[in-house]
Write an enzyme that holds these catalytic residues in place. Structure first.
Site, PDB file in Angstrom:
ATOM      1  N   GLY A  43     -32.672  22.266  -7.751  1.00  0.00           N
ATOM      2  CA  GLY A  43     -32.110  23.161  -8.762  1.00  0.00           C
ATOM      3  C   GLY A  43     -30.595  23.237  -8.704  1.00  0.00           C
ATOM      4  O   GLY A  43     -29.931  22.417  -8.080  1.00  0.00           O
ATOM      5  N   TYR A  44     -30.034  24.230  -9.418  1.00  0.00           N
ATOM      6  CA  TYR A  44     -28.593  24.352  -9.647  1.00  0.00           C
ATOM      7  C   TYR A  44     -28.135  23.044 -10.289  1.00  0.00           C
ATOM      8  O   TYR A  44     -27.262  22.332  -9.791  1.00  0.00           O
ATOM      9  CB  TYR A  44     -27.834  24.670  -8.362  1.00  0.00           C
ATOM     10  CG  TYR A  44     -26.576  25.458  -8.641  1.00  0.00           C
ATOM     11  CD1 TYR A  44     -26.644  26.743  -9.159  1.00  0.00           C
ATOM     12  CD2 TYR A  44     -25.319  24.916  -8.414  1.00  0.00           C
ATOM     13  CE1 TYR A  44     -25.497  27.463  -9.445  1.00  0.00           C
ATOM     14  CE2 TYR A  44     -24.168  25.630  -8.695  1.00  0.00           C
ATOM     15  CZ  TYR A  44     -24.274  26.892  -9.206  1.00  0.00           C
ATOM     16  OH  TYR A  44     -23.135  27.602  -9.492  1.00  0.00           O
ATOM     17  N   LEU A  45     -28.766  22.763 -11.404  1.00  0.00           N
ATOM     18  CA  LEU A  45     -28.686  21.430 -12.019  1.00  0.00           C
ATOM     19  C   LEU A  45     -27.277  21.071 -12.487  1.00  0.00           C
ATOM     20  O   LEU A  45     -26.548  21.915 -13.006  1.00  0.00           O
ATOM     21  CB  LEU A  45     -29.641  21.357 -13.207  1.00  0.00           C
ATOM     22  CG  LEU A  45     -31.123  21.576 -12.913  1.00  0.00           C
ATOM     23  CD1 LEU A  45     -31.945  21.428 -14.194  1.00  0.00           C
ATOM     24  CD2 LEU A  45     -31.638  20.629 -11.831  1.00  0.00           C
ATOM     25  N   GLU A  47     -24.974  17.298 -13.950  1.00  0.00           N
ATOM     26  CA  GLU A  47     -25.126  16.085 -14.754  1.00  0.00           C
ATOM     27  C   GLU A  47     -25.812  14.954 -13.963  1.00  0.00           C
ATOM     28  O   GLU A  47     -26.449  14.093 -14.552  1.00  0.00           O
ATOM     29  CB  GLU A  47     -23.740  15.659 -15.222  1.00  0.00           C
ATOM     30  CG  GLU A  47     -23.543  15.171 -16.606  1.00  0.00           C
ATOM     31  CD  GLU A  47     -24.565  15.476 -17.683  1.00  0.00           C
ATOM     32  OE1 GLU A  47     -24.664  16.643 -18.124  1.00  0.00           O
ATOM     33  OE2 GLU A  47     -25.245  14.547 -18.131  1.00  0.00           O
ATOM     34  N   GLY A  48     -25.690  14.966 -12.643  1.00  0.00           N
ATOM     35  CA  GLY A  48     -26.393  13.960 -11.826  1.00  0.00           C
ATOM     36  C   GLY A  48     -27.901  14.113 -11.983  1.00  0.00           C
ATOM     37  O   GLY A  48     -28.622  13.137 -12.244  1.00  0.00           O
ATOM     38  N   HIS A  49     -28.382  15.350 -11.820  1.00  0.00           N
ATOM     39  CA  HIS A  49     -29.812  15.613 -12.016  1.00  0.00           C
ATOM     40  C   HIS A  49     -30.234  15.242 -13.439  1.00  0.00           C
ATOM     41  O   HIS A  49     -31.278  14.628 -13.662  1.00  0.00           O
ATOM     42  CB  HIS A  49     -30.117  17.107 -11.828  1.00  0.00           C
ATOM     43  CG  HIS A  49     -29.804  17.670 -10.481  1.00  0.00           C
ATOM     44  ND1 HIS A  49     -28.864  18.654 -10.293  1.00  0.00           N
ATOM     45  CD2 HIS A  49     -30.322  17.408  -9.254  1.00  0.00           C
ATOM     46  CE1 HIS A  49     -28.807  18.981  -9.007  1.00  0.00           C
ATOM     47  NE2 HIS A  49     -29.680  18.238  -8.360  1.00  0.00           N
ATOM     48  N   GLN A  73     -36.558  20.992   4.969  1.00  0.00           N
ATOM     49  CA  GLN A  73     -35.524  19.966   5.118  1.00  0.00           C
ATOM     50  C   GLN A  73     -34.178  20.531   5.549  1.00  0.00           C
ATOM     51  O   GLN A  73     -33.192  19.818   5.591  1.00  0.00           O
ATOM     52  CB  GLN A  73     -35.392  19.130   3.844  1.00  0.00           C
ATOM     53  CG  GLN A  73     -34.840  19.873   2.651  1.00  0.00           C
ATOM     54  CD  GLN A  73     -35.003  19.062   1.372  1.00  0.00           C
ATOM     55  OE1 GLN A  73     -36.121  18.826   0.921  1.00  0.00           O
ATOM     56  NE2 GLN A  73     -33.900  18.634   0.785  1.00  0.00           N
ATOM     57  N   VAL A 189     -23.700   9.868 -10.331  1.00  0.00           N
ATOM     58  CA  VAL A 189     -22.787  10.450 -11.324  1.00  0.00           C
ATOM     59  C   VAL A 189     -21.659  11.192 -10.603  1.00  0.00           C
ATOM     60  O   VAL A 189     -21.899  11.947  -9.649  1.00  0.00           O
ATOM     61  CB  VAL A 189     -23.536  11.409 -12.282  1.00  0.00           C
ATOM     62  CG1 VAL A 189     -22.585  11.963 -13.335  1.00  0.00           C
ATOM     63  CG2 VAL A 189     -24.707  10.695 -12.932  1.00  0.00           C
ATOM     64  N   SER A 199     -24.737  19.908  -5.943  1.00  0.00           N
ATOM     65  CA  SER A 199     -24.861  21.372  -6.057  1.00  0.00           C
ATOM     66  C   SER A 199     -23.970  22.045  -5.012  1.00  0.00           C
ATOM     67  O   SER A 199     -23.508  23.160  -5.196  1.00  0.00           O
ATOM     68  CB  SER A 199     -26.306  21.800  -5.862  1.00  0.00           C
ATOM     69  OG  SER A 199     -27.145  21.096  -6.754  1.00  0.00           O
TER      70      SER A 199
END
Ligand code: AMP
Length: 310
Positions: A43-45, A47-49, A73, A189, A199
């Protein structure tokens, strides 16, 4: 959490918060004959995501995005408690890129019986590079990804090259455990100044943010040294390390030239080798990598798109 009404429709998106809602939505999709692409995220999207979402659309009828900050993790003293979240913003951004299904479970839904007793062992490849300072990271990543694959059974799953070691390990897990998923890896990106989108970039102070692009710039400089004929890995590595350390404001954790599939260190770099590293800027740890001798440049955001440098 097992009430199917938990599957909230937020402005055209099925926001699925529990496994029952997920299974109902998946059954509906399968009935319609849709193929499914999975994009797992914390989350905390940014442009890479979202570039992975775009790629996923090209590979399947429906894209299912997952948002889950996986405690397995994170190591002791890492940023699990502070990891940035913005579910509402994420739903909005994902929807704007055509995502119709988001699985965003709480920890109790992802691991209903508590932390898993059986975990996926990444083997020697998981003990190198980032695995040295973060020994629990890749077992945690592979365990949650295997669990997502089991729950969702996607046709395709898309991961980013930003986390190069992670992508290689997931590919290896799929091969070794004969999982029936087509793993794709999307490009890395970057911000307009070269900093890899993450993020965690939100942790950087304005001064640290100014220092941060040097990491990528020095990797890129080594990549052009390679093109200029410098193939000895130790020279490429020491060049990056020395310049970063001399520049100040950054502590180098590792810089290595590794084989793109085995992740073994290479003495002599060849086209396609990965120059990967991790640095610390204050308490923020950043990773990045470049592919040596490979022409296609990482996509960069235009300077104007700086609303969130995450
Ligand atoms: P995260 O939310 O950090 O776990 O990342 C979720 C997925 O997005 C992973 O497959 C990452 O490799 C990918 N990703 C993160 N940052 C980038 C980036 N700058 N470019 C491309 N993919 C990325």
């Amino acid at each position: 959490m097992s009430d199917p009404s938990e599957s909230v429709r937020v402005e055209g998106v099925h926001l699925l918060r529990d496994r029952v809602a997920l299974q109902e939505a998946l059954a509906e999709l399968r009935e319609g004959g849709d193929s499914l692409a999975l994009v797992p995220t914390m989350g905390y999207l940014h442009e890479g995501h979202l570039s992975l979402v775009d790629q996923a659309h090209g590979s399947a009828d429906t894209v299912l995005l997952t948002i889950f900050v996986n405690p397995l993790q994170f190591g002791e003293g890492e940023d699990l408690e502070h990891y940035p979240t913005d579910l509402e913003g994420d739903v909005r951004k994902a929807r704007a890129r055509g995502v119709t299904h988001i699985f965003a479970p709480p920890v109790s839904e992802m691991y209903p019986d508590g932390p898993p007793v059986i975990r996926v062992d990444p083997g020697p490849m998981g003990k190198r590079l980032c695995g040295i300072s973060r020994p629990h990271h890749f077992p945690g990543v592979l365990t949650v990804v295997a669990r997502l694959f089991a729950l969702i059974r996607p046709d395709v799953a898309v991961f980013g090259r930003k986390d190069y070691q992670q992508a290689v390990l997931i590919r290896q897990m799929v091969r070794d455990l004969a999982l029936d998923v087509d793993v794709q890896v999307g490009p890395l990106v970057r911000e307009h100044d070269g900093l890899a989108l993450s993020s965690r970039n939100v942790y950087l102070s304005p001064i640290q943010r100014e220092v941060a692009p040097r990491f990528q710039a020095e990797l890129a400089r080594a990549a052009s040294d390679f093109l200029g004929g410098m193939t000895e890995a130790r020279h490429l590595v020491s060049g990056v390390r020395d310049r970063l350390e001399r520049g100040g404001g950054m502590r180098v954790e590792y810089i290595e030239v590794v084989h793109p599939e085995t992740l073994l260190p290479m003495e002599t770099a060849r086209v396609g080798a990965v120059l990967a590293g991790a640095v610390h800027i204050g308490s923020t740890r950043l990773i990045d990598n470049v592919l040596l001798g490979v022409r296609d440049e990482d996509p960069r955001l235009p300077p104007s798109d700086r609303s969130r440098r995450a």
